[in-house]
Design a protein around this motif. Structure first.
Motif, PDB file in Angstrom:
ATOM      1  N   MET A 153      -9.605   3.444  17.333  1.00 36.08           N
ATOM      2  CA  MET A 153     -10.385   4.049  16.244  1.00 36.08           C
ATOM      3  C   MET A 153      -9.475   4.672  15.191  1.00 36.08           C
ATOM      4  SD  MET A 153     -13.501   4.476  15.227  1.00 36.08           S
ATOM      5  CE  MET A 153     -14.466   5.484  14.114  1.00 36.08           C
ATOM      6  N   SER A 154      -8.341   5.237  15.629  1.00 34.82           N
ATOM      7  CA  SER A 154      -7.443   5.929  14.697  1.00 34.82           C
ATOM      8  C   SER A 154      -6.857   4.988  13.658  1.00 34.82           C
ATOM      9  CB  SER A 154      -6.312   6.616  15.472  1.00 34.82           C
ATOM     10  OG  SER A 154      -5.554   5.652  16.189  1.00 34.82           O
ATOM     11  N   GLU A 155      -6.685   3.698  14.016  1.00 33.95           N
ATOM     12  CA  GLU A 155      -6.115   2.754  13.055  1.00 33.95           C
ATOM     13  C   GLU A 155      -7.037   2.528  11.858  1.00 33.95           C
ATOM     14  OE1 GLU A 155      -8.118   0.303  16.343  1.00 33.95           O
ATOM     15  OE2 GLU A 155      -6.777   2.044  16.196  1.00 33.95           O
ATOM     16  N   LEU A 156      -8.314   2.858  12.010  1.00 32.29           N
ATOM     17  CA  LEU A 156      -9.260   2.685  10.906  1.00 32.29           C
ATOM     18  C   LEU A 156      -9.099   3.767   9.843  1.00 32.29           C
ATOM     19  CD1 LEU A 156     -12.536   1.720  12.821  1.00 32.29           C
ATOM     20  CD2 LEU A 156     -10.916   0.214  11.668  1.00 32.29           C
ATOM     21  N   PHE A 157      -8.256   4.779  10.131  1.00 34.79           N
ATOM     22  CA  PHE A 157      -8.022   5.845   9.170  1.00 34.79           C
ATOM     23  C   PHE A 157      -6.580   5.846   8.653  1.00 34.79           C
ATOM     24  CE2 PHE A 157     -11.750   7.215  11.465  1.00 34.79           C
ATOM     25  CZ  PHE A 157     -12.526   7.842  10.515  1.00 34.79           C
ATOM     26  N   GLN A 158      -5.733   4.961   9.158  1.00 36.20           N
ATOM     27  CA  GLN A 158      -4.340   4.903   8.747  1.00 36.20           C
ATOM     28  C   GLN A 158      -4.213   4.230   7.385  1.00 36.20           C
ATOM     29  OE1 GLN A 158      -2.255   2.930  11.927  1.00 36.20           O
ATOM     30  NE2 GLN A 158      -2.361   4.696  13.292  1.00 36.20           N
ATOM     31  N   THR A 159      -3.354   4.780   6.525  1.00 36.88           N
ATOM     32  CA  THR A 159      -3.102   4.208   5.206  1.00 36.88           C
ATOM     33  C   THR A 159      -1.596   4.043   5.030  1.00 36.88           C
ATOM     34  OG1 THR A 159      -3.161   6.439   4.281  1.00 36.88           O
ATOM     35  CG2 THR A 159      -5.187   5.136   4.149  1.00 36.88           C
ATOM     36  N   ASP A 160      -1.084   2.904   5.439  1.00 36.15           N
ATOM     37  CA  ASP A 160       0.354   2.643   5.438  1.00 36.15           C
ATOM     38  C   ASP A 160       0.741   1.892   4.169  1.00 36.15           C
ATOM     39  OD1 ASP A 160       2.968   2.437   6.185  1.00 36.15           O
ATOM     40  OD2 ASP A 160       2.670   0.744   7.537  1.00 36.15           O
ATOM     41  N   LEU A 161       0.953   2.657   3.072  1.00 38.04           N
ATOM     42  CA  LEU A 161       1.326   2.066   1.794  1.00 38.04           C
ATOM     43  C   LEU A 161       2.590   2.723   1.255  1.00 38.04           C
ATOM     44  CD1 LEU A 161      -2.154   1.953  -0.019  1.00 38.04           C
ATOM     45  CD2 LEU A 161      -1.033   0.094   1.218  1.00 38.04           C
ATOM     46  N   SER A 162       3.393   1.930   0.522  1.00 42.91           N
ATOM     47  CA  SER A 162       4.571   2.488  -0.135  1.00 42.91           C
ATOM     48  C   SER A 162       4.136   3.251  -1.384  1.00 42.91           C
ATOM     49  CB  SER A 162       5.534   1.363  -0.528  1.00 42.91           C
ATOM     50  OG  SER A 162       4.967   0.546  -1.536  1.00 42.91           O
ATOM     51  N   LEU A 163       5.096   3.949  -2.014  1.00 45.41           N
ATOM     52  CA  LEU A 163       4.776   4.737  -3.210  1.00 45.41           C
ATOM     53  C   LEU A 163       4.277   3.836  -4.332  1.00 45.41           C
ATOM     54  CD1 LEU A 163       4.772   7.514  -4.525  1.00 45.41           C
ATOM     55  CD2 LEU A 163       7.136   7.101  -5.260  1.00 45.41           C
ATOM     56  N   ILE A 164       4.915   2.692  -4.521  1.00 43.27           N
ATOM     57  CA  ILE A 164       4.499   1.759  -5.569  1.00 43.27           C
ATOM     58  C   ILE A 164       3.107   1.210  -5.267  1.00 43.27           C
ATOM     59  CG2 ILE A 164       4.991  -0.473  -6.660  1.00 43.27           C
ATOM     60  CD1 ILE A 164       7.938   0.110  -6.315  1.00 43.27           C
ATOM     61  N   GLN A 165       2.859   0.890  -4.000  1.00 40.94           N
ATOM     62  CA  GLN A 165       1.543   0.387  -3.609  1.00 40.94           C
ATOM     63  C   GLN A 165       0.467   1.441  -3.838  1.00 40.94           C
ATOM     64  OE1 GLN A 165       2.596  -0.795   0.431  1.00 40.94           O
ATOM     65  NE2 GLN A 165       2.382  -2.967  -0.122  1.00 40.94           N
ATOM     66  N   TRP A 166       0.783   2.699  -3.571  1.00 42.95           N
ATOM     67  CA  TRP A 166      -0.177   3.769  -3.819  1.00 42.95           C
ATOM     68  C   TRP A 166      -0.480   3.894  -5.313  1.00 42.95           C
ATOM     69  CZ3 TRP A 166      -3.773   5.996  -1.304  1.00 42.95           C
ATOM     70  CH2 TRP A 166      -3.669   6.234   0.069  1.00 42.95           C
ATOM     71  N   PHE A 167       0.539   3.696  -6.141  1.00 42.04           N
ATOM     72  CA  PHE A 167       0.338   3.756  -7.586  1.00 42.04           C
ATOM     73  C   PHE A 167      -0.614   2.640  -8.035  1.00 42.04           C
ATOM     74  CE2 PHE A 167       1.444   2.347 -11.884  1.00 42.04           C
ATOM     75  CZ  PHE A 167       1.277   3.532 -12.588  1.00 42.04           C
ATOM     76  N   ILE A 168      -0.391   1.429  -7.537  1.00 44.01           N
ATOM     77  CA  ILE A 168      -1.273   0.293  -7.850  1.00 44.01           C
ATOM     78  C   ILE A 168      -2.686   0.578  -7.343  1.00 44.01           C
ATOM     79  CG2 ILE A 168      -1.706  -2.158  -7.421  1.00 44.01           C
ATOM     80  CD1 ILE A 168       1.330  -2.511  -7.138  1.00 44.01           C
ATOM     81  N   PHE A 169      -2.758   1.111  -6.142  1.00 45.22           N
ATOM     82  CA  PHE A 169      -4.033   1.440  -5.507  1.00 45.22           C
ATOM     83  C   PHE A 169      -4.811   2.447  -6.352  1.00 45.22           C
ATOM     84  CE2 PHE A 169      -6.717   3.527  -2.346  1.00 45.22           C
ATOM     85  CZ  PHE A 169      -7.100   2.482  -1.507  1.00 45.22           C
ATOM     86  N   ALA A 170      -4.126   3.514  -6.786  1.00 43.79           N
ATOM     87  CA  ALA A 170      -4.779   4.564  -7.570  1.00 43.79           C
ATOM     88  C   ALA A 170      -5.227   4.034  -8.931  1.00 43.79           C
ATOM     89  CB  ALA A 170      -3.822   5.747  -7.747  1.00 43.79           C
ATOM     90  N   PHE A 171      -4.350   3.275  -9.598  1.00 46.59           N
ATOM     91  CA  PHE A 171      -4.695   2.718 -10.912  1.00 46.59           C
ATOM     92  C   PHE A 171      -5.899   1.790 -10.801  1.00 46.59           C
ATOM     93  CE2 PHE A 171      -4.264  -0.601 -14.170  1.00 46.59           C
ATOM     94  CZ  PHE A 171      -4.309   0.188 -15.313  1.00 46.59           C
ATOM     95  N   ALA A 172      -5.909   0.963  -9.751  1.00 48.25           N
ATOM     96  CA  ALA A 172      -7.022   0.036  -9.541  1.00 48.25           C
ATOM     97  C   ALA A 172      -8.321   0.798  -9.318  1.00 48.25           C
ATOM     98  CB  ALA A 172      -6.730  -0.873  -8.345  1.00 48.25           C
ATOM     99  N   GLY A 173      -8.263   1.889  -8.558  1.00 46.40           N
ATOM    100  CA  GLY A 173      -9.461   2.683  -8.303  1.00 46.40           C
ATOM    101  C   GLY A 173     -10.014   3.324  -9.564  1.00 46.40           C
ATOM    102  N   LEU A 174      -9.141   3.905 -10.371  1.00 43.96           N
ATOM    103  CA  LEU A 174      -9.570   4.530 -11.625  1.00 43.96           C
ATOM    104  C   LEU A 174     -10.193   3.496 -12.564  1.00 43.96           C
ATOM    105  CD1 LEU A 174      -6.525   6.886 -12.277  1.00 43.96           C
ATOM    106  CD2 LEU A 174      -8.851   7.612 -11.731  1.00 43.96           C
TER     107      LEU A 174
END
Length: 270
Positions: A1-22
């Protein structure tokens, strides 16, 4: 169950992720098809299987819709008279669509959606005055059997896959129910919020939701939704600009679902 809450992303990936969400939050508030951005992010950046990405995508849709609805409500731009005749068939259709989400051929579904987008582009370009007018909806139109059936079918599509449902909702609300594009956006967000509740429940039962990525994307999408509503309220001739944005998004969506981007890549970059 814990793996469903893990977010294993690099800093660049997080930036892409955040920009895409906005960006998705803004696009979904003004028009629709923002899931064409988030679904590839979940699949290619987060590494989720397509079915899990489809379910995870609903969390962001739920929260951004709630944020947008609240923002429209504060500005007095949320028109709910007779909404039950629109919401009920869509929610029922969405529950059915979510149940059949894993039973259809993905490629055939993509071609069907692409064809619908081409048709929608034609509808957008023919007599554009229908889209940019300032009108008040007639509640009696909501009760027409054809309108109820149309929204039920839109609900099935939305339950099956989120991508593009906003475009079809706007078309139904403007062309069938008589709302302006600006007013339609608030109702669209409310309906998306409502039909994603049973959809999320069904995807959750099928273990097709990753909560970590879904909740993280939901935060960024909610901020984008808030900014989108602010944009609508402050820009003159909002209906005209939303119509133009719709045309661009429908063209991009048609290219995506019909495989035009893949064909171009194969022809010129391989």
């Amino acid at each position: 169950m814990s793996e469903l809450f893990q977010t294993d992303l690099s800093l660049i990936q997080w930036f892409i992720f955040a920009f895409a969400g906005l960006l998705t939050g803004v696009i979904n508030t003004l028009a629709g098809s923002g899931s064409l951005i988030t679904l590839p992010i979940f699949i290619f950046i987060c590494g989720l299987p397509a079915d899990v990405a489809n379910g995870t995508n609903r969390i962001g849709a739920l929260f951004q819709s709630a944020t947008g609805v609240r923002a429209f409500q504060k500005q007095g731009e949320l028109h709910l008279k007779g909404i039950v005749w629109i919401a009920v068939p869509i929610v029922l259709g969405a529950a059915l669509g979510a149940r059949i989400a894993v039973s259809l051929d993905e490629q055939m579904m993509n071609y069907s959606i692409g064809g619908l987008m081409v048709f929608m582009l034609i509808v957008l370009l023919i007599n554009p005055k229908r889209w940019i007018r300032e009108t008040t909806a007639d509640v009696q139109k909501h009760k027409r059997p054809l309108n109820i059936l149309a929204f039920f079918l839109i609900g099935i599509y939305g339950g099956f896959i989120q991508a593009g449902v906003g475009i079809f909702l706007l078309a139904g609300l403007v062309l069938l129910s008589g709302y302006s594009l600006k007013a339609s956006n608030g109702i669209k967000l409310l309906v998306v919020f409502l039909f994603n509740i049973p959809a999320i429940y069904i995807f959750l039962r099928m273990n097709q939701i990753h909560f970590g990525y879904g909740i993280a994307m939901a935060v960024f999408q909610s901020v984008g939704a808030y900014l989108g509503v602010k944009w609508i309220s402050q820009i003159p001739n909002a209906n005209v600009w939303i119509h133009r944005l719709l045309i661009l998004i429908v063209i991009a969506s048609a290219f995506k679902f019909l495989g035009v981007y893949t064909w171009i890549y194969q022809q010129f970059f391989i």
